[in-house]
Write a protein that holds these residues in place. Sequence first.
Motif, PDB file in Angstrom:
ATOM      1  N   ARG A   1      15.585  34.927  13.310  1.00 45.47           N
ATOM      2  CA  ARG A   1      16.896  35.073  12.687  1.00 45.47           C
ATOM      3  C   ARG A   1      17.992  35.139  13.750  1.00 45.47           C
ATOM      4  NH1 ARG A   1      14.054  39.162   9.516  1.00 45.47           N
ATOM      5  NH2 ARG A   1      13.407  38.248   7.531  1.00 45.47           N
ATOM      6  N   THR A   2      17.740  35.901  14.805  1.00 48.33           N
ATOM      7  CA  THR A   2      18.726  36.024  15.877  1.00 48.33           C
ATOM      8  C   THR A   2      18.967  34.689  16.562  1.00 48.33           C
ATOM      9  OG1 THR A   2      18.111  38.336  16.283  1.00 48.33           O
ATOM     10  CG2 THR A   2      19.247  37.172  18.059  1.00 48.33           C
ATOM     11  N   LEU A   3      17.889  33.976  16.865  1.00 45.91           N
ATOM     12  CA  LEU A   3      18.012  32.679  17.537  1.00 45.91           C
ATOM     13  C   LEU A   3      18.760  31.670  16.665  1.00 45.91           C
ATOM     14  CD1 LEU A   3      14.408  32.446  19.030  1.00 45.91           C
ATOM     15  CD2 LEU A   3      16.521  32.563  20.363  1.00 45.91           C
ATOM     16  N   ALA A   4      18.425  31.642  15.381  1.00 47.13           N
ATOM     17  CA  ALA A   4      19.059  30.685  14.468  1.00 47.13           C
ATOM     18  C   ALA A   4      20.561  30.915  14.383  1.00 47.13           C
ATOM     19  CB  ALA A   4      18.416  30.785  13.083  1.00 47.13           C
ATOM     20  N   GLU A   5      20.976  32.173  14.278  1.00 45.71           N
ATOM     21  CA  GLU A   5      22.394  32.476  14.148  1.00 45.71           C
ATOM     22  C   GLU A   5      23.126  32.338  15.482  1.00 45.71           C
ATOM     23  OE1 GLU A   5      23.725  32.708  11.307  1.00 45.71           O
ATOM     24  OE2 GLU A   5      21.817  32.757  10.244  1.00 45.71           O
ATOM     25  N   GLU A   6      22.484  32.781  16.542  1.00 43.39           N
ATOM     26  CA  GLU A   6      23.113  32.749  17.862  1.00 43.39           C
ATOM     27  C   GLU A   6      23.317  31.322  18.365  1.00 43.39           C
ATOM     28  OE1 GLU A   6      21.480  33.699  22.299  1.00 43.39           O
ATOM     29  OE2 GLU A   6      21.287  35.342  20.843  1.00 43.39           O
ATOM     30  N   LEU A   7      22.317  30.463  18.140  1.00 45.78           N
ATOM     31  CA  LEU A   7      22.369  29.100  18.663  1.00 45.78           C
ATOM     32  C   LEU A   7      22.809  28.071  17.632  1.00 45.78           C
ATOM     33  CD1 LEU A   7      19.019  29.208  20.697  1.00 45.78           C
ATOM     34  CD2 LEU A   7      21.342  29.570  21.555  1.00 45.78           C
ATOM     35  N   GLY A   8      22.828  28.455  16.351  1.00 45.76           N
ATOM     36  CA  GLY A   8      23.210  27.517  15.299  1.00 45.76           C
ATOM     37  C   GLY A   8      22.196  26.417  15.082  1.00 45.76           C
ATOM     38  N   VAL A   9      20.909  26.762  15.245  1.00 49.85           N
ATOM     39  CA  VAL A   9      19.828  25.777  15.126  1.00 49.85           C
ATOM     40  C   VAL A   9      18.733  26.336  14.227  1.00 49.85           C
ATOM     41  CG1 VAL A   9      20.272  24.807  17.415  1.00 49.85           C
ATOM     42  CG2 VAL A   9      18.647  26.695  17.163  1.00 49.85           C
ATOM     43  N   THR A  10      17.779  25.485  13.871  1.00 48.96           N
ATOM     44  CA  THR A  10      16.602  25.926  13.119  1.00 48.96           C
ATOM     45  C   THR A  10      15.589  26.511  14.093  1.00 48.96           C
ATOM     46  OG1 THR A  10      16.940  24.225  11.438  1.00 48.96           O
ATOM     47  CG2 THR A  10      14.744  25.199  11.580  1.00 48.96           C
ATOM     48  N   ALA A  11      15.171  27.749  13.864  1.00 49.59           N
ATOM     49  CA  ALA A  11      14.217  28.428  14.737  1.00 49.59           C
ATOM     50  C   ALA A  11      12.888  28.569  14.004  1.00 49.59           C
ATOM     51  CB  ALA A  11      14.743  29.796  15.148  1.00 49.59           C
ATOM     52  N   GLN A  12      11.786  28.407  14.731  1.00 45.88           N
ATOM     53  CA  GLN A  12      10.490  28.446  14.067  1.00 45.88           C
ATOM     54  C   GLN A  12       9.378  28.984  14.971  1.00 45.88           C
ATOM     55  OE1 GLN A  12       9.838  24.343  12.997  1.00 45.88           O
ATOM     56  NE2 GLN A  12       9.314  23.717  15.068  1.00 45.88           N
ATOM     57  N   CYS A  13       8.378  29.537  14.327  1.00 43.66           N
ATOM     58  CA  CYS A  13       7.135  29.916  14.992  1.00 43.66           C
ATOM     59  C   CYS A  13       6.046  29.001  14.458  1.00 43.66           C
ATOM     60  CB  CYS A  13       6.790  31.376  14.708  1.00 43.66           C
ATOM     61  SG  CYS A  13       5.181  31.891  15.399  1.00 43.66           S
ATOM     62  N   VAL A  14       5.320  28.378  15.370  1.00 45.23           N
ATOM     63  CA  VAL A  14       4.295  27.407  14.998  1.00 45.23           C
ATOM     64  C   VAL A  14       2.946  27.871  15.547  1.00 45.23           C
ATOM     65  CG1 VAL A  14       3.496  25.044  15.422  1.00 45.23           C
ATOM     66  CG2 VAL A  14       5.889  25.464  14.840  1.00 45.23           C
ATOM     67  N   VAL A  15       1.887  27.676  14.772  1.00 47.70           N
ATOM     68  CA  VAL A  15       0.536  28.040  15.209  1.00 47.70           C
ATOM     69  C   VAL A  15      -0.359  26.810  15.177  1.00 47.70           C
ATOM     70  CG1 VAL A  15       0.739  30.435  14.435  1.00 47.70           C
ATOM     71  CG2 VAL A  15      -0.147  28.698  12.862  1.00 47.70           C
ATOM     72  N   ALA A  16      -1.419  26.852  15.975  1.00 45.41           N
ATOM     73  CA  ALA A  16      -2.369  25.743  16.016  1.00 45.41           C
ATOM     74  C   ALA A  16      -3.429  25.934  14.943  1.00 45.41           C
ATOM     75  CB  ALA A  16      -3.027  25.655  17.385  1.00 45.41           C
ATOM     76  N   GLU A  17      -3.768  24.847  14.288  1.00 37.97           N
ATOM     77  CA  GLU A  17      -4.862  24.831  13.317  1.00 37.97           C
ATOM     78  C   GLU A  17      -5.630  23.537  13.546  1.00 37.97           C
ATOM     79  OE1 GLU A  17      -4.666  24.155   8.769  1.00 37.97           O
ATOM     80  OE2 GLU A  17      -4.544  26.337   9.044  1.00 37.97           O
ATOM     81  N   GLY A  18      -6.714  23.633  14.301  1.00 36.36           N
ATOM     82  CA  GLY A  18      -7.436  22.425  14.694  1.00 36.36           C
ATOM     83  C   GLY A  18      -6.559  21.569  15.584  1.00 36.36           C
TER      84      GLY A  18
END
Length: 235
Positions: free
Chosen positions: A100-117
């Motif tokens: 949330r902080t990154l999205a508002e501070e930078l004005g971009v879409t922020a995400q956490c991604v995990v590996a699955e195979g």
Amino acid sequence: MGAGDHATEGAAPVSGSQTLDRGLKLLELLASEDRDMTVAELAASLGMHRQAVYRLLTTLRSHRLAAEGSSGRYRLGLGVIQLARQANPHLRRAVLPHLRTLAEELGVTAQCVVAEGDDAVVLAVVEPSDAVFHLSQRSGARHALAQGASGIAIMMSRDPQPRDSEAVIEARSRGYAVSRGTLTPGAVGIAVPLYASEGDAMDASLGIVSMIDLDVERTASRLIAAADEITATEL
């Protein structure tokens, strides 16, 4: 025996595991398409009888995993999002405030991604609230691990392998991954790996996707700081 236990009229009974397998394949197909699909299209893609597909869709709709749109076309239901939010809940809770902080501070879409195979799967995503132009993303979206900054950031955290791509090798030397237009034309992705407090790689990454030009090094430094905070306080 219920109607959902047969693939076609007069066919041999289908076991519960086979029915589940077909239902999951149907969900995967709906998730992979960027458009609503008719029963006929789904049946042709899966090599199944239309009536069998319709019965599976009826069950999925009852659990809100599939939804019927206009003209008898189907798409993923909102129940899928609820399920995605329950995956790896500890990590998701840990990263959401930072996203949330990154999205508002930078004005971009922020995400956490995990590996699955061999796939990179979006565990959590936050879009900026006041940016006019940004990339829309959803939890559960997936793409090949070797594509995009988020997947490359995960691969760079693993032990070096002889067949590592040039992108992974470059990401290790920089300390962060960058991709341009790999998944979405015009988009810039920047991501860093996440580590547990013991220093072990988590096969997860923290990243942003921007549709406008930005200072890559400054953004990467901000992501590294956020990832360090997550490791120190939450993981």
